[in-house]
Design an enzyme around this catalytic site. Sequence first.
Site, mmCIF file in Angstrom:
data_model
loop_
_atom_site.group_PDB
_atom_site.id
_atom_site.type_symbol
_atom_site.label_atom_id
_atom_site.label_comp_id
_atom_site.label_asym_id
_atom_site.label_seq_id
_atom_site.Cartn_x
_atom_site.Cartn_y
_atom_site.Cartn_z
ATOM 1 N N ARG A 283 0.826 -1.204 0.000
ATOM 2 C CA ARG A 283 0.000 0.000 0.000
ATOM 3 C C ARG A 283 0.864 1.260 0.000
ATOM 4 O O ARG A 283 0.422 2.306 -0.421
ATOM 5 C CB ARG A 283 -0.900 0.025 1.249
ATOM 6 C CG ARG A 283 -1.987 -1.035 1.269
ATOM 7 C CD ARG A 283 -2.676 -1.073 2.633
ATOM 8 N NE ARG A 283 -3.264 0.189 3.026
ATOM 9 C CZ ARG A 283 -4.457 0.624 2.643
ATOM 10 N NH1 ARG A 283 -5.206 -0.110 1.858
ATOM 11 N NH2 ARG A 283 -4.914 1.790 3.061
ATOM 12 N N ASP B 104 -10.213 0.229 0.573
ATOM 13 C CA ASP B 104 -10.287 1.683 0.661
ATOM 14 C C ASP B 104 -11.658 2.137 0.156
ATOM 15 O O ASP B 104 -12.361 1.396 -0.539
ATOM 16 C CB ASP B 104 -9.185 2.319 -0.195
ATOM 17 C CG ASP B 104 -7.819 2.181 0.474
ATOM 18 O OD1 ASP B 104 -7.770 2.035 1.707
ATOM 19 O OD2 ASP B 104 -6.802 2.230 -0.248
HETATM 20 N N1 UDP Z 1 2.767 1.120 8.146
HETATM 21 C C1 UDP Z 1 3.902 1.161 8.914
HETATM 22 N N2 UDP Z 1 4.364 2.376 9.354
HETATM 23 C C2 UDP Z 1 3.739 3.525 9.079
HETATM 24 C C3 UDP Z 1 2.564 3.484 8.290
HETATM 25 C C4 UDP Z 1 2.106 2.260 7.849
HETATM 26 O O1 UDP Z 1 4.499 0.139 9.209
HETATM 27 O O2 UDP Z 1 4.201 4.585 9.518
HETATM 28 C C5 UDP Z 1 2.291 -0.203 7.696
HETATM 29 C C6 UDP Z 1 1.281 -0.801 8.693
HETATM 30 O O3 UDP Z 1 1.440 -2.193 8.727
HETATM 31 C C7 UDP Z 1 -0.036 -0.424 8.063
HETATM 32 C C8 UDP Z 1 0.259 -0.548 6.579
HETATM 33 O O4 UDP Z 1 1.620 -0.108 6.454
HETATM 34 O O5 UDP Z 1 -1.088 -1.280 8.470
HETATM 35 C C9 UDP Z 1 -0.650 0.250 5.674
HETATM 36 O O6 UDP Z 1 -0.600 1.604 6.071
HETATM 37 P P1 UDP Z 1 -1.761 2.637 5.734
HETATM 38 O O7 UDP Z 1 -1.287 3.983 6.113
HETATM 39 O O8 UDP Z 1 -2.200 2.399 4.340
HETATM 40 O O9 UDP Z 1 -2.896 2.164 6.764
HETATM 41 P P2 UDP Z 1 -4.354 2.764 7.098
HETATM 42 O O10 UDP Z 1 -4.310 4.260 6.935
HETATM 43 O O11 UDP Z 1 -5.314 2.053 6.164
HETATM 44 O O12 UDP Z 1 -4.525 2.361 8.527
#
Ligand code: UDP
Length: 392
Positions: free
Chosen positions: A182, A359
């Site tokens: 992602r 999403d």
């Molecule tokens: N992630 C991470 N560090 C960060 C941001 C994201 O390790 O600073 C990893 C984490 O496992 C997360 C995934 O990347 O679940 C996807 O991140 P995203 O920001 O897309 O998550 P959302 O906003 O959907 O919670």
Amino acid sequence: MGKKTAGEREIMNFAIVGAGFSGAVLAHELSKAGHEIDVFESRDHVAGNCYSERDSETGIMVHRYGPHIFHTDDDEVWDYVNQFTEFMPFVNRVKTTSEGQVFSLPINLHTINQYFDKTFNPAEAKSFIESIAESNITDPQSFEEQALKFVGRELYEAFFKGYTVKQWGVQPTELPASILKRLPVRFNYDDNYFNHRHQGMPKHGYAPIFEKLLNHPNITVYLNQSFTKDRVQDFDHVFYTGPIDAWFEYEHGRLGYRTLDFVREEHEGDYQGCAVMNYGDQKVPYTRISEHKHFAPWEQHNKTVIFKEFSRACEETDIPYYPIRLVNEKKMLSIYIEAAKQQHDVSFLGRLGTYRYLDMDVTIGEALHASKQILAMLKKHSELPAFFVDPT
Ligand code: UDP
């Protein structure tokens, strides 16, 4: 099927369970085609986890279930949502704190230079990352392998490992590589969190989009009403967007989700200077802090309200957020999928109905696609399927 006819067209009486994006888009499209829709929503509001409202103390628009930034590459979906509200230009620029320092996310040239104390240009940064990345991993299976192959151990441990353990409650070796995919890695100074061509925030929040989607004389919305199976026979067909395991009263077990707790704080002025600050260190108990007034930079507020976000296993009475989808869950899911396929008067849609990490734009795109399929199948008098996508 078909209770009444209007000329050549059969008018159907549908139940839609859940008023998130899947349910609301479906209700809108099917009502426009003349069908009668009853929407059953167990909460006291529509919009599902996208719901936003004005904070009663500060007047700031807050997303009750955590930040939702609209972004998509799908022109049809972008045009579609723009019919229902005005979107303001917005670019999500996330920061992260790791070991007492603030860095830019997603990993970009600024992050690399700052972290390694360098002044690399794009080509230098690329070859440097290649030299520290674990290129022997050819087909990454887990989140950890994907990260090591992408950025190497140091950046992985600083930005992804701790955050991911907090977010998912398991080691990144257990998680699929798709979760990390992602996030982009860039060798320039572009710090836009998303790669999509369209991005924006609804000027008046998400709730008005749902009010418009559901505002049709053929649609009746019942809030605070769970749909019970004994009502299936009252309708020509049921479109169910709740958790698939809940439909079967958890008879094959509970599918695992992560849920979120938000701790609210009010402050004067500007708390953190950006909308989202992630926390990469495992010792900080929350994953991120969202300061919602920065999602609406066109508004003025003297006060500010922030939410610290804590992730944990979803218990029976909690709100499910992220489907976990590890090996055991997938096994259980396949049993529910088979059970769903045996039902002839219910279709399962959306994040909860198909148990997938979706999403908003994908959810809307799938609901639009399903609506088209449904209308085409009704014309041909074909039986509606249990799923409009492959949920495996
Ligand atoms: N992630 C991470 N560090 C960060 C941001 C994201 O390790 O600073 C990893 C984490 O496992 C997360 C995934 O990347 O679940 C996807 O991140 P995203 O920001 O897309 O998550 P959302 O906003 O959907 O919670």
